[in-house]
Write an enzyme that holds these catalytic residues in place. Structure first.
Site, short mmCIF file in Angstrom:
data_model
loop_
_atom_site.label_atom_id
_atom_site.label_comp_id
_atom_site.label_asym_id
_atom_site.label_seq_id
_atom_site.Cartn_x
_atom_site.Cartn_y
_atom_site.Cartn_z
N GLU A 31 73.63 42.32 43.09
CA GLU A 31 74.00 42.24 41.66
C GLU A 31 75.39 41.62 41.58
O GLU A 31 76.30 42.04 42.28
CB GLU A 31 73.98 43.63 41.03
CG GLU A 31 74.66 43.73 39.67
CD GLU A 31 74.10 42.78 38.62
OE1 GLU A 31 72.87 42.76 38.42
OE2 GLU A 31 74.90 42.05 37.99
N SER A 45 67.62 46.58 21.53
CA SER A 45 67.25 47.55 20.48
C SER A 45 66.86 48.91 21.05
O SER A 45 66.70 49.86 20.29
CB SER A 45 66.10 47.01 19.64
OG SER A 45 66.39 45.72 19.18
N HIS A 49 58.31 49.89 22.65
CA HIS A 49 57.35 49.35 21.69
C HIS A 49 55.96 49.87 21.97
O HIS A 49 55.54 49.98 23.13
CB HIS A 49 57.33 47.82 21.79
CG HIS A 49 58.57 47.17 21.28
ND1 HIS A 49 58.80 46.96 19.94
CD2 HIS A 49 59.66 46.68 21.94
CE1 HIS A 49 59.98 46.36 19.80
NE2 HIS A 49 60.52 46.19 20.98
N LYS A 249 60.98 37.32 12.69
CA LYS A 249 60.45 38.63 13.07
C LYS A 249 61.02 39.78 12.24
O LYS A 249 60.56 40.90 12.35
CB LYS A 249 60.73 38.90 14.56
CG LYS A 249 59.82 38.09 15.47
CD LYS A 249 59.93 38.55 16.91
CE LYS A 249 58.66 39.30 17.33
NZ LYS A 249 58.72 39.68 18.74
N ARG A 310 68.53 37.48 24.69
CA ARG A 310 67.18 37.55 25.23
C ARG A 310 66.96 36.39 26.20
O ARG A 310 67.37 35.28 25.92
CB ARG A 310 66.15 37.44 24.11
CG ARG A 310 66.33 38.43 22.96
CD ARG A 310 65.41 37.98 21.83
NE ARG A 310 65.54 38.79 20.62
CZ ARG A 310 66.40 38.53 19.64
NH1 ARG A 310 67.26 37.52 19.74
NH2 ARG A 310 66.42 39.28 18.55
N SER A 339 60.19 48.14 27.57
CA SER A 339 58.99 48.97 27.45
C SER A 339 58.06 48.71 28.63
O SER A 339 57.42 49.62 29.15
CB SER A 339 58.26 48.63 26.15
OG SER A 339 59.17 48.39 25.11
N CYS A 439 89.39 58.96 24.15
CA CYS A 439 89.15 59.35 25.54
C CYS A 439 89.49 58.25 26.53
O CYS A 439 89.68 58.53 27.71
CB CYS A 439 87.72 59.83 25.74
SG CYS A 439 86.45 58.59 25.47
C1 LIG Z 1 68.67 41.53 21.52
C2 LIG Z 1 67.60 42.08 22.40
C3 LIG Z 1 66.79 43.11 21.94
C4 LIG Z 1 65.79 43.63 22.75
N1 LIG Z 1 65.09 44.71 22.31
C5 LIG Z 1 64.14 45.25 23.14
C6 LIG Z 1 63.46 46.42 22.75
O1 LIG Z 1 63.75 47.02 21.71
N2 LIG Z 1 62.47 46.89 23.52
C7 LIG Z 1 62.16 46.27 24.69
O2 LIG Z 1 61.22 46.73 25.34
N3 LIG Z 1 62.84 45.19 25.12
C8 LIG Z 1 63.83 44.68 24.37
N4 LIG Z 1 64.55 43.61 24.80
C9 LIG Z 1 64.23 43.04 26.09
C10 LIG Z 1 64.91 43.79 27.22
O3 LIG Z 1 66.24 44.11 26.92
C11 LIG Z 1 64.86 42.92 28.44
O4 LIG Z 1 63.55 42.55 28.65
C12 LIG Z 1 65.35 43.60 29.70
O5 LIG Z 1 66.60 44.22 29.50
C13 LIG Z 1 65.45 42.58 30.79
O6 LIG Z 1 65.90 43.18 31.97
P1 LIG Z 1 66.21 42.31 33.22
O7 LIG Z 1 66.45 43.26 34.30
O8 LIG Z 1 65.15 41.29 33.40
O9 LIG Z 1 67.47 41.45 32.84
P2 LIG Z 1 69.04 41.83 32.81
O10 LIG Z 1 69.26 43.15 32.26
O11 LIG Z 1 69.69 40.68 32.16
O12 LIG Z 1 69.43 41.90 34.33
C14 LIG Z 1 69.60 40.77 35.12
C15 LIG Z 1 70.71 41.07 36.11
O13 LIG Z 1 70.79 40.04 37.05
C16 LIG Z 1 72.15 39.80 37.36
N5 LIG Z 1 72.26 38.45 37.91
C17 LIG Z 1 72.06 37.29 37.27
N6 LIG Z 1 72.26 36.27 38.11
C18 LIG Z 1 72.58 36.79 39.32
C19 LIG Z 1 72.89 36.23 40.59
N7 LIG Z 1 72.90 34.92 40.78
N8 LIG Z 1 73.18 37.06 41.62
C20 LIG Z 1 73.17 38.40 41.44
N9 LIG Z 1 72.88 38.99 40.25
C21 LIG Z 1 72.58 38.19 39.20
C22 LIG Z 1 72.82 39.98 36.04
O14 LIG Z 1 74.20 40.26 36.20
C23 LIG Z 1 72.05 41.16 35.46
O15 LIG Z 1 72.65 42.39 35.80
C24 LIG Z 1 65.56 43.09 24.02
C25 LIG Z 1 66.40 42.08 24.49
C26 LIG Z 1 67.45 41.61 23.70
C27 LIG Z 1 68.39 40.62 24.25
#
Ligand SMILES: Cc1cc2nc3c(=O)[nH]c(=O)nc-3n(C[C@H](O)[C@H](O)[C@H](O)COP(=O)(O)OP(=O)(O)OC[C@H]3O[C@@H](n4cnc5c(N)ncnc54)[C@H](O)[C@@H]3O)c2cc1C
Ligand SMILES: Cc1cc2nc3c(=O)[nH]c(=O)nc-3n(C[C@H](O)[C@H](O)[C@H](O)COP(=O)(O)OP(=O)(O)OC[C@H]3O[C@@H](n4cnc5c(N)ncnc54)[C@H](O)[C@@H]3O)c2cc1C
Ligand code: SF4
Lengths: 478, 119, 424
Positions: A31, A45, A49, A249, A310, A339, A439
């Site tokens: 990470e 959010s 879902h 949406k 997103r 979700s 805090c």
């Molecule tokens: C505005 C918004 C609202 C949403 N609302 C919902 C909701 O209500 N319900 C729902 O189910 N989903 C929702 N989602 C979707 C959900 O948040 C995401 O699908 C989910 O958080 C994605 O997780 P992830 O682990 O793929 O990505 P991330 O959480 O982005 O994790 C990716 C990680 O990879 C790391 N990384 C990137 N590049 C590198 C690299 N080269 N080397 C090492 N580490 C790296 C980053 O630092 C990060 O920590 C929403 C998303 C957004 C943006």
């Protein structure tokens, strides 16, 4: 040589790490930031879902509905909050009403339990603060809310405790296949792994392109939010969506685990996938549209704005694919990615198994974690906690009633926090109405004392976010 | 005619001082304003407050001030001395830490007591 | 679970709590405890190392800690129990208090009377809604004050201050004296929020520009703040396009107001006033919950600690009277006070007009700065009192006292209204 390298510690990386920690595998987890859950997973959010949105029969639909079904038990296992609030999609006119019917059909086909179209009165009875002009709603009893960073931490802590080798502050810069393994280079280290799981959120496309042929294109799409103070009327008890329509949406209004009201997100295509600024225009749009659902929202009681980005792509789908040489993409995990996360992890394991990965359960695997939260205990428990350790009698965060004892336990947890925000994600200190104003300085003092470093080295959040510059009289200290 | 805000007390009267009429002051609500108006125009003064490094009290800093207003021109000179000072508990409120600081005629005094029990 | 009993519990050991406890004691109450979550008494005064306290009360200009120490002596000279590092978690309408401390653990206390004296909290960034990034280096002026004055830490080098409240002004001077460069103090209103004397000795003395009718429209910097964008605002306080400029800085201090700490007031079911954000009180500072009184910043925001001490002494006396059953608050006619034109609020918000009421202190704030004003007090459409002021400003709390003979003219059943008018 690792069996598997997971890139990215958001909810997806954490879910996969947790799932794979059950097996006799040597797992590396990279990470780039100084803590887990600093990407999309920390600003969204936070809704589980129900699953009527994705197209009937799609893989996204299956993963969503299954993830949502698994969510309560998973949260329970790692002691993360989950609340089954149910959700309502609101209809304001006849066209919306027909949208509700098609959403219900789609949801039924997706296997979403208990969907029900409600009339105006039934809807208002459930949610009195709603706009009286609504004409009906789609009620989904299986929807809920979580604290995404808390669940991620829970999963990650178990994974680390069960042997996953988490390396923070390791940004994967180049990846290359050599003979029989992947060579992974970060800014200062080289690792080797037989298989790679790309769960790097906004960074996933860049990694994918080094590993294999271009196959998807990310379109970072920002959404902005208001977070209103708790205990402020009007309060809502369900997740409230607007009907998707020609204007997009819609904006949702939802309670949070801590009793605040969360309002957002809009959708704005941006260049930089890490630009989580807020804007006048975006916030104004959110406020204006949200009032359509709940007219009397008190934006004056806002305690924080934020935005999340997103990882959308050119089509409305995740990009999940097992490639040659054991390279697995879990990319473009857009909403409903939270979700779906528990189901995506199981699906990832299936794909890896199909690719030839041998999985043998490890004996003694323990998928549970427990966190002691003073405020949630009974008076008798509280008394016993302080008797056993006086640090539980010292309240540090007055808004959320978080004690020094909890902060000390967080500091000794499997993924040690290095910032004030990391303490916030682990304990809740600073999440309340003063947003760390009270805090923050106290947490800084505890962190600096416990880690044995100068206050100037304590961070607010990511690396570089220093809070103080050090002693203001250095010349008179010896 | 020069307009000033009296800073002697929080009422903050809007004074007018006439340089051409022997610094005649108007707009004051009490006699201290007249004195202030005259002084501010001829030889302005300020009370300086700050902190000094404190040892042996379990606290980092002891608050201090000048026992009376010092010439405004000496403010930074006073602060330079204060910033180099280190004291050790016990300290008592009003204790003189630096007599006649920067030749200003005012003493630097502690504005809080600390018993010397800390580490 | 042990439950302890006290006649009077004072929540908060700042100037308000100390003055209230001392005066209740002097009225004969003997079973008193002050509950204070900090390691020491004194409240916010401990970090207010500047001078400007006590002019009314002690006829001397003291710093915050000096003012506090005088009251601490008064408390210690009496048999008043003080519990430090003791945080009140809950208070209900039966006056049962949940309390936790490292030394005594988790406890329940039953009180016959309670005085709320928890002070205030600072408005944070969310409350003003400045868009942009959310980097480190954006903090409230009070948090900065704590870092600099108590912990001896530098908070930054290039500072911009948003809001011209007194704490921000005081910090502008404090940081300048510590060698920082304060680039500007930015205020969205057309007049400063803080006291005039602080504009002079905290900004003008250090050549710090005060930008009135300006605001910060955007915060820049991903990790630590790198710059703010400052623009002029129109009459509706909207930024005027084209007036924006970028000011590089590494710290933004927010001095955008204090709000009464009303968590416990809410928990106890006390009715709050939308304007003060503190409890609604009667003339004796009793809240809508019998036996629960409020004073100091928890009731309404004060700019002068001297007023806090006076008000709190009254609350202490009223609690003592309540305990000895001298006051039957239900007696007398209930009169509502009305903040009319030119006034933001009044404290108290209502009163029981009893024949034995000797005088009535009314605190209020005005809506705008003005010279040569009169304050007209009316009852049932008839003017019953008139007060004159040479100068009024929203940043300076006003107080009037109605003597018994004016009180006698109040019409039962009618509102007691106050308004501001130019004295021609
Ligand atoms: C505005 C918004 C609202 C949403 N609302 C919902 C909701 O209500 N319900 C729902 O189910 N989903 C929702 N989602 C979707 C959900 O948040 C995401 O699908 C989910 O958080 C994605 O997780 P992830 O682990 O793929 O990505 P991330 O959480 O982005 O994790 C990716 C990680 O990879 C790391 N990384 C990137 N590049 C590198 C690299 N080269 N080397 C090492 N580490 C790296 C980053 O630092 C990060 O920590 C929403 C998303 C957004 C943006
Ligand atoms: C930065 C600043 C500068 C000022 N400058 C001046 C000045 O120059 N001149 C002047 O006259 N006045 C000044 N004032 C105003 C004056 O200091 C305040 O009005 C006064 O201190 C308010 O007193 P208080 O007791 O109501 O609140 P506080 O001093 O805030 O005390 C409240 C106490 O209650 C405690 N408490 C809160 N909640 C709980 C709980 N749940 N359990 C236990 N304890 C609790 C707190 O720890 C605190 O000690 C200034 C105020 C500030 C903030
Ligand atoms: S003239 Fe008197 S009343 Fe007016 S501000 Fe000066 S000292 Fe206060």
């Amino acid at each position: 040589m690792y069996d598997i390298a997971i890139i990215g510690a958001g909810i997806i990386g954490a879910s996969v790490a947790y799932e794979l920690s059950r097996y006799r595998l040597k797992i590396l987890w990279l990470e780039k930031e100084n803590d887990v859950s600093l990407g999309a997973t920390r600003a969204n959010s936070a809704i589980v879902h129900a699953g009527y949105d994705p197209p009937a029969g799609s893989r996204m639909a299956r993963l969503n509905v299954e993830g949502t079904r698994l969510m309560p038990a998973l949260c329970e296992a790692v002691d993360a909050h989950y609340k089954n609030t149910g959700s309502l999609v609101l209809a304001f006119d006849e066209r919306d009403r027909s949208t509700l019917r098609s959403l219900k059909e789609q949801g039924d086909a997706n296997g979403v339990p208990g969907l029900q179209v409600l009339n105006r009165e039934e809807t208002l009875a459930r949610e009195p603060a709603l706009n009286p002009d609504i004409v009906g709603s789609l009620y989904a009893p299986s929807a809920g809310i979580i604290l995404p960073w808390e669940l991620t931490l829970g999963l990650a802590e178990v994974a680390v405790r069960e042997g996953v080798d988490l390396r923070l502050r390791q940004e994967l810069q180049t990846i290359r296949y050599e003979a029989d393994h992947w060579k992974l280079e970060t800014q200062n280290e080289t690792y080797q792994a037989r298989r790679v799981i790309n769960a790097a959120g906004q960074g996933a496309e860049k990694i994918h392109r080094q590993a294999t042929e271009p196959a998807f294109h990310l379109l970072p799409t920002r959404g902005e939010y208001y977070l209103l103070d708790k205990a402020v009327d009007p309060q809502v008890s369900h997740v409230l969506f607007q009907c998707p329509g020609p204007l997009g949406k819609g904006i949702l209004v939802t309670p949070t685990i801590h009793g605040n009201t969360l309002i957002g997100p809009n959708a704005e295509l941006i260049e930089d996938g890490e630009d989580t600024s807020t804007t006048y225009a975006g916030l104004a749009e959110v406020a204006q549209k949200a009032r359509r659902s709940v007219p009397n929202l008190r934006f004056g009681e806002n305690i924080r704005h934020f935005s999340g980005v997103r990882a959308n792509r050119e089509v409305d789908d995740f990009y999940i694919a097992m490639h040659d040489k054991g390279f697995l993409d879990l990319a473009a995990i857009k909403s409903p990615g939270l979700s779906a996360a528990p189901a995506i992890a199981l699906y990832a394991r299936e794909l890896l198994e199909a690719d030839g990965l041998e999985v043998q359960p490890r004996e003694g695997w323990n998928g549970r974690r427990k966190v002691r939260r003073f405020a949630e205990r009974s008076p008798e428990d509280k008394a016993a906690m302080v008797d056993a350790n006086p640090a539980f009698g010292r309240v540090i965060c007055r808004c959320q009633t978080i004690t020094e004892g909890e902060i000390l336990e967080a500091i000794r947890s499997p993924i040690p926090p290095v910032s004030i925000d990391a303490i916030k994600r682990r304990t809740g200190a600073g999440l309340g109405r003063c947003q760390g104003g009270f805090c923050g300085p106290r947490v800084l003092e505890i962190l600096s004392r416990e880690l044995g470093v100068d206050p100037a080295e304590i961070l607010q959040d990511k690396d570089g976010s220093y809070i103080v510059l050090g002693d203001n009289r250095p010349e008179v200290r010896i | 005619m020069k307009e000033l805000i009296c800073i002697v007390c929080p009422r903050g009267c809007h004074l007018k001082v006439d340089e051409n009429d022997d610094y005649k002051v108007t707009g004051h609500r009490c006699a201290r304003g007249v004195l202030y108006g005259y002084q501010e125009m001829t030889a302005p003064t300020r009370v300086v407050t700050s902190t000094v490094v404190l040892e042996n009290a379990g606290e980092e800093r002891c608050p201090v001030r000048t026992s009376q207003a010092v010439p405004k021109a000496k403010m930074f000179e006073v602060i330079d001395i204060v910033r180099k000072l280190k004291i050790s508990a016990p300290v008592s409120l009003g204790q003189v830490l630096v007599p006649d600081i920067a030749g200003s005629g005012a003493d630097l005094i502690a504005t809080r007591s600390f018993s010397g029990t800390g580490n | 679970m042990k439950t302890q009993q006290y006649d009077l519990v004072v929540i908060g050991g700042g100037p308000a709590g100390m003055a209230a406890a001392v005066s209740a004691y002097d009225q004969g109450v003997r079973s008193i405890v002050i509950l204070e979550r900090d390691k020491q008494l004194g409240g916010i005064l401990n970090q207010c190392i500047h001078n400007g306290f006590g002019l009314h009360h002690f006829k001397e200009e003291l710093s915050g800690p000096e003012y506090a120490e005088r009251y601490i002596k008064d408390v210690r000279a009496r048999d008043i129990e003080v519990r430090l590092e003791s945080m009140v978690l809950d208070l209900n309408s039966e006056r049962i208090i949940q309390l936790v401390s490292p030394s005594h653990g988790f406890e329940l206390i039953e009180a016959k009377a309670v005085i709320l004296a928890m002070g205030s909290r600072e408005r944070a960034r969310g409350g003003i809604g400045t868009p942009g990034t959310r980097p480190a280096g954006v903090l409230t002026a009070g948090a900065a004050q704590r870092y600099v004055n108590l912990e001896g830490q530098r908070v930054g080098e290039n500072i911009v201050i948003l809001g011209s409240g007194d704490i921000g002004l005081i910090m502008a001077r404090r940081l300048s004296l510590e060698g920082c460069k304060v680039h500007a103090c930015v205020e969205i209103m057309s007049e400063p929020g803080g006291l005039a004397r602080n504009i002079v000795q905290c900004l003008q003395d250090f050549d710090i520009p005060l930008l009135l009718s300006h605001t910060v429209t955007r915060i820049e910097g991903k990790k630590r703040i790198e710059a703010v964008h400052i623009a002029k605002v129109d009459m509706q306080m909207r930024p005027i396009p084209g007036t924006e400029r970028r000011v590089a800085c590494d710290t933004l201090l927010l001095s955008v107001g204090l709000i009464p700490e009303n968590e416990l007031s809410r928990a106890a079911g006390v009715e709050l006033d939308n304007r003060t954000k503190g409890p609604q009180v009667f003339e004796n500072l009793q809240t809508s919950v019998p036996g629960v009184f409020a004073c100091g910043n928890v009731l309404h925001i004060h700019d002068l600690v001297d007023h806090v001490s006076d008000e709190s002494a009254r609350a202490g006396r009223a609690a003592a009277a309540y305990l000895s059953k001298q006051t039957d608050t239900a007696g007398g006619d209930l009169i509502a006070l009305e903040a009319g034109r030119g006034l933001r609020y009044t404290v108290p918000q209502r009163l029981h007009l009893r024949p034995d009421l000797e005088k009535l202190d009314i605190f209020f704030r005005v809506t705008h700065t003005a010279e040569e004003q009169k304050i007209i007090v009316e009852s049932g459409g008839k003017q019953i009192a008139l007060f004159r002021r040479v100068h009024v400003a929203p940043g300076e709390m006003e107080k009037i006292t109605l003597p018994a003979k004016v009180l006698a003219e109040i019409q039962p059943g009618a509102k007691l209204s106050l308004r501001l008018e130019a004295a021609l």
